[in-house]
Design an enzyme around this catalytic site. Structure first.
Site, PDB file in Angstrom:
ATOM      1  N   CYS A  15      -5.545  -2.910   2.298  1.00  0.00           N
ATOM      2  CA  CYS A  15      -5.257  -2.880   3.734  1.00  0.00           C
ATOM      3  C   CYS A  15      -6.502  -3.054   4.619  1.00  0.00           C
ATOM      4  O   CYS A  15      -7.013  -4.159   4.764  1.00  0.00           O
ATOM      5  CB  CYS A  15      -4.504  -1.601   4.074  1.00  0.00           C
ATOM      6  SG  CYS A  15      -3.584  -1.680   5.639  1.00  0.00           S
ATOM      7  N   LYS A  60      -9.534   3.022  -2.140  1.00  0.00           N
ATOM      8  CA  LYS A  60      -9.749   2.330  -0.866  1.00  0.00           C
ATOM      9  C   LYS A  60     -11.073   2.758  -0.241  1.00  0.00           C
ATOM     10  O   LYS A  60     -11.333   3.942  -0.038  1.00  0.00           O
ATOM     11  CB  LYS A  60      -8.589   2.641   0.078  1.00  0.00           C
ATOM     12  CG  LYS A  60      -8.625   1.902   1.401  1.00  0.00           C
ATOM     13  CD  LYS A  60      -7.368   2.243   2.212  1.00  0.00           C
ATOM     14  CE  LYS A  60      -7.330   1.524   3.549  1.00  0.00           C
ATOM     15  NZ  LYS A  60      -6.114   1.872   4.325  1.00  0.00           N
ATOM     16  N   GLU A  83       0.842  -1.195   0.000  1.00  0.00           N
ATOM     17  CA  GLU A  83       0.000   0.000   0.000  1.00  0.00           C
ATOM     18  C   GLU A  83       0.883   1.253   0.000  1.00  0.00           C
ATOM     19  O   GLU A  83       1.887   1.311   0.707  1.00  0.00           O
ATOM     20  CB  GLU A  83      -0.885  -0.025   1.246  1.00  0.00           C
ATOM     21  CG  GLU A  83      -1.783   1.186   1.423  1.00  0.00           C
ATOM     22  CD  GLU A  83      -2.524   1.147   2.758  1.00  0.00           C
ATOM     23  OE1 GLU A  83      -3.618   1.723   2.831  1.00  0.00           O
ATOM     24  OE2 GLU A  83      -1.998   0.539   3.718  1.00  0.00           O
TER      25      GLU A  83
END
Length: 267
Positions: A151, A116, A47
């Site tokens: 994540c 994200k 990430e």
């Protein structure tokens, strides 16, 4: 698109990210690729691989890029040169907002992006980044259906639900610290088992102000078993995945057909 194959070699790079130093990180990735194992199909970077986590809006304005910027151009050239797909996330901007933007870049130059969805509210991430609004993408590459999250998305099983076996492989670029290593490892295993898919957890290495990160890059098969290997003189964690074996197990133990459809439950 390339030819179908039941075999897929994946390599995850636990990059020690230099904070806010894009040139150094791109150079480190390029150097690592010189030791990429032969016949690799997909490389997964951590990430925010090119910058690390930044929460200073002024610095973010200076360093964030659009999808047409130098970082994506670099990834396209690297993917074409090594005939691999490259996944990860980078600090992106769609003015005036900033995004933790996942990417899947194919050797042909075809690109897929994903912002994200779940921003880590225990840090400043939720204050400086905008939340992604699209569902997780599924890309068809070399005969495999490949999904991408970033994540913290990993903590939310409904978001990751593999409805009707839509994907074979889940990629998870991350900056997940050792202080939460137990959760990271077991959530990766859980996502693999419940979705009957291979999972790649590509974590960064090194340290920053949030903690230590070493030793937390994993690859699991569709039964949740560890299959990632660290090869001699190789910076990557590598696994050869078998889609035919995974399909055989799905047919033998078809748990996904009994899964709840959260769309019908007001997800």
């Amino acid at each position: 698109m390339t030819n179908f194959s039941d075999r897929l070699r994946v390599a995850a790079l636990p990059l020690n990210i230099a904070w806010a130093d894009k040139a150094a990180n791109l150079a480190a990735v390029e150097a690592a690729f010189e030791r990429l194992p032969e016949s690799t199909d997909v490389v997964v970077l951590p990430e925010l691989f090119s910058t690390g986590f930044i929460d200073d809006p002024e610095l973010m304005r200076d360093i964030a890029e659009r999808n047409t910027g130098h970082t994506v151009d670099f990834l396209k050239e690297l993917a074409a040169r090594h005939s691999v797909a490259i996944a990860g996330s980078f600090l992106a901007t769609t003015h005036p907002r900033f995004f933790n933007r996942g990417f899947f870049i194919e050797p042909s130059g075809e690109e897929t992006f994903y912002d994200k969805r779940h921003l880590f509210s225990l840090s400043s991430e939720a204050n400086v980044f905008a939340r992604g609004m699209d569902t997780l993408p599924v890309v068809r590459f070399r005969g495999w259906n490949i999904a991408l999250i970033v994540c913290y998305d990993l903590r939310f099983p409904a978001w990751c639900r593999n409805r009707m076996g839509a994907y074979d492989l889940l990629l998870v670029p991350a900056n997940w610290p050792q202080s939460r290593a137990y959760a990271w490892q077991h959530l990766l295993i859980a996502r693999a088992i419940e979705n009957q898919c291979c999972v790649v957890g590509a974590n960064r290495a090194g340290e920053d102000s949030y903690g230590l990160y070493d030793g937390l890059t994993y690859i699991f098969d569709g039964r949740g078993r560890p299959v990632g290997l660290i090869l001699d003189d190789c910076p990557f964690v590598v696994a050869d995945l078998d889609r035919a074996e995974q399909e055989k197990f799905r047919k033998k133990f078809p748990a996904m057909r009994d899964a709840d459809d959260f769309r019908l439950l007001g997800e």
